[in-house]
Design an enzyme around this catalytic site. Structure first.
Site, PDB file in Angstrom:
ATOM      1  N   LYS A   1      33.093 -37.264 -18.738  1.00 31.47           N
ATOM      2  CA  LYS A   1      33.871 -37.839 -17.634  1.00 31.47           C
ATOM      3  C   LYS A   1      33.272 -37.428 -16.300  1.00 31.47           C
ATOM      4  O   LYS A   1      33.080 -38.236 -15.395  1.00 31.47           O
ATOM      5  CB  LYS A   1      35.337 -37.372 -17.701  1.00 31.47           C
ATOM      6  CG  LYS A   1      36.149 -38.017 -18.773  1.00 31.47           C
ATOM      7  CD  LYS A   1      36.521 -39.448 -18.513  1.00 31.47           C
ATOM      8  CE  LYS A   1      35.764 -40.533 -19.212  1.00 31.47           C
ATOM      9  NZ  LYS A   1      35.415 -40.530 -20.559  1.00 31.47           N
TER      10      LYS A   1
ATOM     11  N   GLU B   1      29.719 -39.094 -15.681  1.00 35.62           N
ATOM     12  CA  GLU B   1      29.609 -40.558 -15.508  1.00 35.62           C
ATOM     13  C   GLU B   1      30.262 -41.054 -14.227  1.00 35.62           C
ATOM     14  O   GLU B   1      29.931 -42.132 -13.752  1.00 35.62           O
ATOM     15  CB  GLU B   1      30.139 -41.309 -16.720  1.00 35.62           C
ATOM     16  CG  GLU B   1      31.606 -41.195 -17.011  1.00 35.62           C
ATOM     17  CD  GLU B   1      32.004 -42.045 -18.221  1.00 35.62           C
ATOM     18  OE1 GLU B   1      31.460 -43.137 -18.404  1.00 35.62           O
ATOM     19  OE2 GLU B   1      32.872 -41.609 -18.971  1.00 35.62           O
TER      20      GLU B   1
ATOM     21  N   LYS C   1      31.077 -51.333 -18.664  1.00 40.41           N
ATOM     22  CA  LYS C   1      32.278 -50.982 -19.427  1.00 40.41           C
ATOM     23  C   LYS C   1      32.012 -51.112 -20.928  1.00 40.41           C
ATOM     24  O   LYS C   1      32.544 -50.378 -21.734  1.00 40.41           O
ATOM     25  CB  LYS C   1      33.450 -51.897 -19.040  1.00 40.41           C
ATOM     26  CG  LYS C   1      34.749 -51.591 -19.777  1.00 40.41           C
ATOM     27  CD  LYS C   1      35.205 -50.165 -19.566  1.00 40.41           C
ATOM     28  CE  LYS C   1      36.418 -49.798 -20.383  1.00 40.41           C
ATOM     29  NZ  LYS C   1      36.682 -48.344 -20.398  1.00 40.41           N
TER      30      LYS C   1
ATOM     31  N   CYS D   1      52.363 -55.748 -22.295  1.00 39.34           N
ATOM     32  CA  CYS D   1      52.347 -57.178 -21.972  1.00 39.34           C
ATOM     33  C   CYS D   1      52.732 -57.343 -20.511  1.00 39.34           C
ATOM     34  O   CYS D   1      53.153 -56.407 -19.857  1.00 39.34           O
ATOM     35  CB  CYS D   1      53.359 -57.917 -22.834  1.00 39.34           C
ATOM     36  SG  CYS D   1      53.115 -57.642 -24.577  1.00 39.34           S
TER      37      CYS D   1
ATOM     38  N   ARG E   1      47.183 -56.736 -18.292  1.00 41.88           N
ATOM     39  CA  ARG E   1      48.117 -56.050 -19.198  1.00 41.88           C
ATOM     40  C   ARG E   1      48.062 -56.634 -20.611  1.00 41.88           C
ATOM     41  O   ARG E   1      48.623 -56.114 -21.550  1.00 41.88           O
ATOM     42  CB  ARG E   1      49.564 -56.152 -18.673  1.00 41.88           C
ATOM     43  CG  ARG E   1      49.799 -55.479 -17.340  1.00 41.88           C
ATOM     44  CD  ARG E   1      51.231 -55.657 -16.882  1.00 41.88           C
ATOM     45  NE  ARG E   1      52.142 -54.986 -17.788  1.00 41.88           N
ATOM     46  CZ  ARG E   1      52.430 -53.681 -17.709  1.00 41.88           C
ATOM     47  NH1 ARG E   1      51.870 -52.945 -16.787  1.00 41.88           N
ATOM     48  NH2 ARG E   1      53.253 -53.108 -18.558  1.00 41.88           N
TER      49      ARG E   1
ATOM     50  N   ASN F   1      58.432 -56.913 -22.920  1.00 39.36           N
ATOM     51  CA  ASN F   1      57.297 -55.987 -22.932  1.00 39.36           C
ATOM     52  C   ASN F   1      57.816 -54.678 -23.510  1.00 39.36           C
ATOM     53  O   ASN F   1      58.806 -54.134 -23.035  1.00 39.36           O
ATOM     54  CB  ASN F   1      56.772 -55.776 -21.514  1.00 39.36           C
ATOM     55  CG  ASN F   1      55.688 -54.689 -21.493  1.00 39.36           C
ATOM     56  OD1 ASN F   1      55.011 -54.481 -22.501  1.00 39.36           O
ATOM     57  ND2 ASN F   1      55.554 -53.984 -20.391  1.00 39.36           N
ATOM     58  N   GLY F   2      57.171 -54.203 -24.573  1.00 36.07           N
ATOM     59  CA  GLY F   2      57.602 -52.936 -25.181  1.00 36.07           C
ATOM     60  C   GLY F   2      57.555 -53.076 -26.700  1.00 36.07           C
ATOM     61  O   GLY F   2      56.961 -53.999 -27.232  1.00 36.07           O
TER      62      GLY F   2
HETATM   63  C1  AGP Z   1      33.337 -43.625 -21.798  1.00 30.47           C
HETATM   64  O1  AGP Z   1      33.932 -43.112 -20.611  1.00 30.47           O
HETATM   65  C2  AGP Z   1      32.038 -44.327 -21.507  1.00 30.47           C
HETATM   66  N1  AGP Z   1      32.252 -45.402 -20.616  1.00 30.47           N
HETATM   67  C3  AGP Z   1      31.253 -44.691 -22.772  1.00 30.47           C
HETATM   68  O2  AGP Z   1      30.826 -43.484 -23.337  1.00 30.47           O
HETATM   69  C4  AGP Z   1      32.030 -45.459 -23.861  1.00 30.47           C
HETATM   70  O3  AGP Z   1      32.967 -44.605 -24.475  1.00 30.47           O
HETATM   71  C5  AGP Z   1      31.020 -45.917 -24.928  1.00 30.47           C
HETATM   72  O4  AGP Z   1      30.116 -46.802 -24.321  1.00 30.47           O
HETATM   73  C6  AGP Z   1      31.691 -46.605 -26.116  1.00 30.47           C
HETATM   74  O5  AGP Z   1      32.359 -47.764 -25.697  1.00 30.47           O
HETATM   75  P1  AGP Z   1      33.345 -48.505 -26.744  1.00 30.47           P
HETATM   76  O6  AGP Z   1      34.446 -47.549 -27.046  1.00 30.47           O
HETATM   77  O7  AGP Z   1      33.791 -49.735 -26.043  1.00 30.47           O
HETATM   78  O8  AGP Z   1      32.529 -48.802 -27.980  1.00 30.47           O
END
Ligand code: AGP
Length: 617
Positions: free
Chosen positions: A492, A495, A612, A2, A27, A100-101
């Site tokens: 990792k 990407e 994301k 938090c 957070r 927070n915790g």
């Molecule tokens: C992870 O580093 C990637 N950005 C991607 O593989 C991600 O894990 C995948 O799109 C799943 O996302 P989610 O966990 O939000 O469902």
């Protein structure tokens, strides 16, 4: 995780508090609130939802008080709601607290306080704190007001087990605020005629560059012109302030260059908060689930379905779930699962992992499973996300919002939570021996410290990154759970550095792919399992004879056991239970991918072509 903010000075507190909360929304943001001392009383205004909702509360505009505390929540105990939002107050309204915790022994403390006549109006762990303070304050007849306040907070926090960063307001001490922390972050900003508090520096950096960084169990009594510091025995001492030289851009990442690096370093906290209070009685607690022994005994199959890193988390825990539940468990990629007409019925439990809770393929797979009669359990990092609204059951990682596209702290939190789930399934079924569980739980409680240990190898990893960043291909090899780590480490690297890479089962290499190994090709061998290490070493020797450049990722005990001179680079990780080794082992490989991408001058937080959350198919 938090966000907390505090202010004491000559200006109206509310705008400063709200601005600080907005900066801390990364957070947590499922509810927010402020408390301001005004006309001799503590006025609390709070609501479910984002900080922006507070700007709509008319009463806040009319609050002219110049001392206040504020909080933006990432729910750990109690769903996001107005009554569960912070600040939490004592029954008589004399004290207000933001926290927070996680208070691990809040259930016992609640009972103790109820026996003393206190009532509780929220389902948070935090609500015990203001009432404990009130109890000790009322029963202290020897100290004068300020020290009575400090003593009451000290006596209250002495009873807390867990992690906390707290700010306390006292109606009888309208010119003071007290803060104290243990394992949760909190900083004090020093002003002129005013002082500031925050979970981290970015929230108040625009007001001051002079900060006090509180150590664990140090108390600070703030007034407008002074800050008094007390150690854990309430011995007063002088503390040196630090001057921060960050620019505003760096501030948002709390001093880290990128969100990804910050989130890699947040993993000890994320793991600790995901474990929370689930194991402190020896029985793994999942109040969110009501699986009966009979239901589980009738299960024919468990499917774990996810995408990308979340799917790798499933792979990392598959054998642990089978070991504890004795139920056949398969891990599937959501975009494949949903189109292969999987054999699912009411004797199937389908577990869906999604950090964002918004991944289209994973949600579609969940809907398909429900149509076919399976019970569905969602594991997400975002409370109230689409997948959690669709699933029959939801349990949450407490990694705090993950901003960088490359998932790191969510991954290790997912493995932590899934391992706890495996223990829970075994205990409901009566399949597990107590000593087996306590051994694994003790190792799990050690994880944050072991991850902190691994994070200290950063300089070594940086040096290896400098050797690898111009490579075109990198292979990661492993057996068993080390193969899963190889897959995640490879993802990792791909990407964020755009270097082609493959995670490969070490034993499979000779069935074709070894044809790609030639002089100078980089191979990273992951060896943390004593029963498999000899096999993987012989795989590594096969490729070394073909000219490969090798990096070995070894657990400490294996490092001491084998001839490591054959490898070009070494990364050592602490030993831990096999079920948890993928958490410890992935951390240096997250750092390796990060520093390789930095060497290439790439945008680590926002890699090309990626989002994301993949909310489209
Ligand atoms: C992870 O580093 C990637 N950005 C991607 O593989 C991600 O894990 C995948 O799109 C799943 O996302 P989610 O966990 O939000 O469902």
């Amino acid at each position: 995780m938090c966000g907390i903010v505090g202010y004491i000075g000559s200006q109206k507190a509310s705008p400063i508090l709200l601005a600080g909360l907005t900066k801390l929304e990364y957070r947590g943001y499922d509810s927010a609130g402020i408390a301001i001392i005004e006309d001799g009383k503590i006025d609390v205004q709070k609501d479910q939802g984002r900080v922006s909702n507070l700007y709509k509360i008319k009463e806040i505009e009319n609050l002219n008080g110049t001392i206040g505390i504020a909080h933006t929540r990432w729910a750990t105990h109690g769903t996001p709601s107005k009554e569960n939002a912070h600040p939490q107050t004592s029954n008589n309204g004399d004290f207000a607290v933001v926290h927070n915790g996680i208070i691990e022994n809040y259930v016992e403390l609640r009972k103790e306080l109820e026996e003393k006549g206190y009532k509780f109006f929220s389902s948070t762990d935090t609500e015990v704190i203001p009432n404990l303070i009130d109890y000790f304050y009322k029963n202290d007849n020897k100290n004068q007001k300020e020290l009575k306040f400090v003593n009451a907070v000290k006596n209250a926090t002495d009873k807390l087990v867990g992690s906390f960063a707290i700010e306390v307001l006292s109606k009888e001490n309208p010119d003071n605020m007290i803060v104290v922390r243990k394992d949760s972050p909190l900083v004090i900003g020093k002003g002129y005629g005013e002082n500031y508090i925050a979970s981290d520096i970015p929230a108040i950096l625009s007001y001051t560059k002079d900060f006090y960084l509180l150590e664990n169990l140090e108390f600070a009594l703030l007034s407008r012109d002074n800050i008094r510091f007390f150690d854990k025995n309430l011995k007063e001492f002088n503390k040196k302030s630090d001057t921060i030289t960050w620019n505003a851009m760096a501030a948002d990442k709390n001093g880290y260059e990128d969100y990804m690096l910050k989130e890699i370093y947040e993993q000890p906290t994320a793991i600790r908060e995901t474990i929370g209070t689930r194991v402190n009685t020896g029985i793994c607690k999942f109040d969110e689930l009501n699986f009966t022994k009979e239901y589980l005994q009738n299960l024919k199959q468990i499917y774990i379905v996810a995408c990308g890193t979340a799917m790798h988390a499933g792979l990392a825990v598959k054998s642990t779930i089978e070991r504890f539940s004795k139920i056949r468990t398969e891990v599937d990629i959501a975009s494949e699962f949903r189109y292969r007409d999987p054999l699912i019925d009411d004797k199937t439990l389908c577990i869906f992992i999604s950090q964002s809770g918004e991944t289209a393929d994973t949600i579609a797979a969940l809907k398909l499973s429900k149509e076919k009669g399976a019970k569905t359990l969602a594991i997400s990092n975002v409370i109230g996300s689409s997948i959690t609204r669709e699933a029959d059951y939801s349990i949450y990682t407490h990694a705090g919002p993950e901003i960088a596209v490359a998932s790191t702290k969510a991954y290790t939190s997912q493995i932590t939570l899934l391992t706890l789930l495996a223990i829970y399934l075994g205990q409901v079924l009566g399949n597990v021996k107590e000593q087996e569980v306590s051994k694994l739980v003790n190792e799990m409680l050690e994880l944050p410290i072991k991850v902190e240990e691994v994070l200290k190898t950063t300089e070594k990893v940086k040096k290896i990154a400098k050797k690898l960043y111009q490579e075109k291909d990198v292979f990661y090899l492993g057996r068993g759970v080390d193969y899963t780590t190889a897959e995640e480490a490879s993802l990792k690297l791909k990407e964020i550095s755009y270097i082609h890479s493959e995670g490969y089962p070490a034993g499979e290499l000779k069935h074709g792919t070894i044809a790609l190994i030639e002089k100078g090709v980089n191979v990273i061998g992951i060896m943390t399992n004593k029963n498999l290490v000899k096999k993987t070493i012989s795989n590594m020797e096969e490729i070394i004879t073909r000219g490969a450049v090798t990096t070995a990722v070894l657990s400490e005990s294996i490092y001491k056991d084998i001839n490591t001179t054959i490898f070009d680079n070494l990364i050592i990780v602490p030993d831990t239970d096999e079920s948890l080794s993928s958490i410890v082992t992935i951390v240096p490989l997250q750092l390796l991918a990060y520093y390789i991408a930095k060497e290439k001058g790439l945008d680590v937080d926002k890699p090309r072509n990626l989002a994301k959350s993949v909310t489209v198919e």
